[in-house]
Each structure stands twice: as C-alpha cells, then as structure tokens.
Design an enzyme around this catalytic site. Structure first.
Site, PDB file in Angstrom:
ATOM      1  N   TYR A 156       0.821  -1.213   0.000  1.00 48.68           N
ATOM      2  CA  TYR A 156       0.000   0.000   0.000  1.00 48.68           C
ATOM      3  C   TYR A 156       0.856   1.264   0.000  1.00 48.68           C
ATOM      4  O   TYR A 156       0.546   2.231  -0.704  1.00 48.68           O
ATOM      5  CB  TYR A 156      -0.975  -0.009   1.166  1.00 48.68           C
ATOM      6  CG  TYR A 156      -1.941  -1.178   1.125  1.00 48.68           C
ATOM      7  CD1 TYR A 156      -2.509  -1.602  -0.076  1.00 48.68           C
ATOM      8  CD2 TYR A 156      -2.282  -1.872   2.281  1.00 48.68           C
ATOM      9  CE1 TYR A 156      -3.379  -2.677  -0.129  1.00 48.68           C
ATOM     10  CE2 TYR A 156      -3.161  -2.942   2.239  1.00 48.68           C
ATOM     11  CZ  TYR A 156      -3.698  -3.341   1.034  1.00 48.68           C
ATOM     12  OH  TYR A 156      -4.567  -4.402   0.988  1.00 48.68           O
ATOM     13  N   ARG A 157       1.927   1.273   0.741  1.00 46.86           N
ATOM     14  CA  ARG A 157       2.820   2.435   0.749  1.00 46.86           C
ATOM     15  C   ARG A 157       3.499   2.598  -0.610  1.00 46.86           C
ATOM     16  O   ARG A 157       3.631   3.717  -1.110  1.00 46.86           O
ATOM     17  CB  ARG A 157       3.871   2.296   1.850  1.00 46.86           C
ATOM     18  CG  ARG A 157       3.312   2.403   3.246  1.00 46.86           C
ATOM     19  CD  ARG A 157       2.690   3.760   3.486  1.00 46.86           C
ATOM     20  NE  ARG A 157       2.497   3.959   4.913  1.00 46.86           N
ATOM     21  CZ  ARG A 157       1.481   4.607   5.419  1.00 46.86           C
ATOM     22  NH1 ARG A 157       0.570   5.135   4.637  1.00 46.86           N
ATOM     23  NH2 ARG A 157       1.369   4.747   6.710  1.00 46.86           N
TER      24      ARG A 157
END
Length: 189
Positions: A156-157
């Site tokens: 996600y990052r």
C-alpha cells in the site's frame, strides 16, 4: 520430506458475481488462511461477501494457478452512507478530527485483497490491486488493514496510500486497524 512448490499464477481475470459465487468457498479459504482467522470465519463471512456483490460499482479480480485453483482475490465497490464500514470510518474520523466529508465522498472501498500465503512475495497482490483499481469508479480509494509491518503495508505504501485514520478499532474486532487512502487513478507500474 520436501515442501510442495508454491502455486504459480497462470492467469488474472475479472470475475462476475456468478463466477465469484461459484468460487466463494475457495475465495473465503484464501481469506481465512491469509488473515490467519479460525476456519469457521469463512461460514460467517459468506453472507457478507454475497451481499457485497450486489453493491454499486462492485468489481472483482481473481488470480488462478495453472491448475485453475484460485490463489488470489480482490474486490470492492463504491462506498456510501449507511454501509457498515463507511459508518465505522466516519465515526472514527469525526472523533479524531479527521476530514470525513472529504475522504468519504466519491470513493471506491477496497474491501478485500488476499493472496494465498504460498503465492505471496512475487508481486501478485500488486497486480490484483492494479487491475482492480484500473476500472474502479470514484475519485479515490479507501481500505482498512491491520496495523503492523506486513507485506500488505509495504504494498500500500509503495503504490501511494497515505494515512487517513490510524489505530482504529472496528466494532467487533479488538485489533487496531489503519484506514489508508489515495486518489484514483493509480499511475502505471
């Protein structure tokens, strides 16, 4: 004794509601295994997943092995007032001073994204995520994930998700969760 080889991904495709219904036990098994939930969780979640398939903007991506076994699943839909997750996140944002009006307007809720543990680590989760979001409606995407350093967090990052709400406890789950979001569309990989 040697371990069985990890299933390799043969194809990734969008699934209709009928196709996911036919594969629902397999999909829920991936969910239970990937999240390390008790096996009975699958039976509890089946009606919820079936109800989600009826929501506006619903889409689903499945990944299959060369033996036609489901090894990864991702789905979501347009978030809206009155939906359980929407109301939970709204409550959390309002109590923490977050911008509920901005984040909870015109968004795609990434509801589930799971890869069988034997198939993790090779980019399959990111490919499912990108394909799912490439056709998603909404100006942004939101998701929740358990707090902690996991492969999911790194994914996600890496694709640009930012903190929306941290250390939130959803009703019925004692673990702290993060709500993450980002604008749509995603850039090309």
């Amino acid at each position: 004794m040697t371990a069985a080889p990890s299933p390799r991904c043969y194809r990734i495709t969008e699934l209709t509601t009928e196709q996911l219904r036919a594969r629902l036990p397999e999909a829920l098994q991936i969910y239970v295994t990937a999240m390390n939930y008790p096996p009975a969780t699958a039976q509890q979640r089946a009606p919820m997943w079936s109800a989600h398939m009826l929501r506006a903007g619903w889409r689903c991506i499945g990944a299959f092995s060369d033996h036609d076994e489901l090894i990864g699943i991702g789905y979501g839909y347009l978030g809206a007032p009155g939906q359980w997750w929407h109301e939970q996140v709204r409550r959390g944002l309002l109590s923490s001073g977050g911008d509920a009006d901005n984040w909870l307007d015109d968004y795609f809720e990434l509801t589930e994204l799971h890869v069988h543990p034997g198939s993790q680590g090779g980019g399959l989760g990111e490919e499912i995520l990108r394909r799912l979001l490439s056709g998603a409606q909404g100006g942004k995407v939101l998701l929740s994930t358990p707090e902690g350093p996991t492969r999911a967090w790194k994914l996600y990052r890496r694709v640009g998700f930012a903190d929306v709400l941290r250390n939130y406890r959803f009703t019925g789950d004692p673990r702290p969760f993060a709500v993450l979001g980002r604008p749509l569309p995603l850039e090309a990989a």
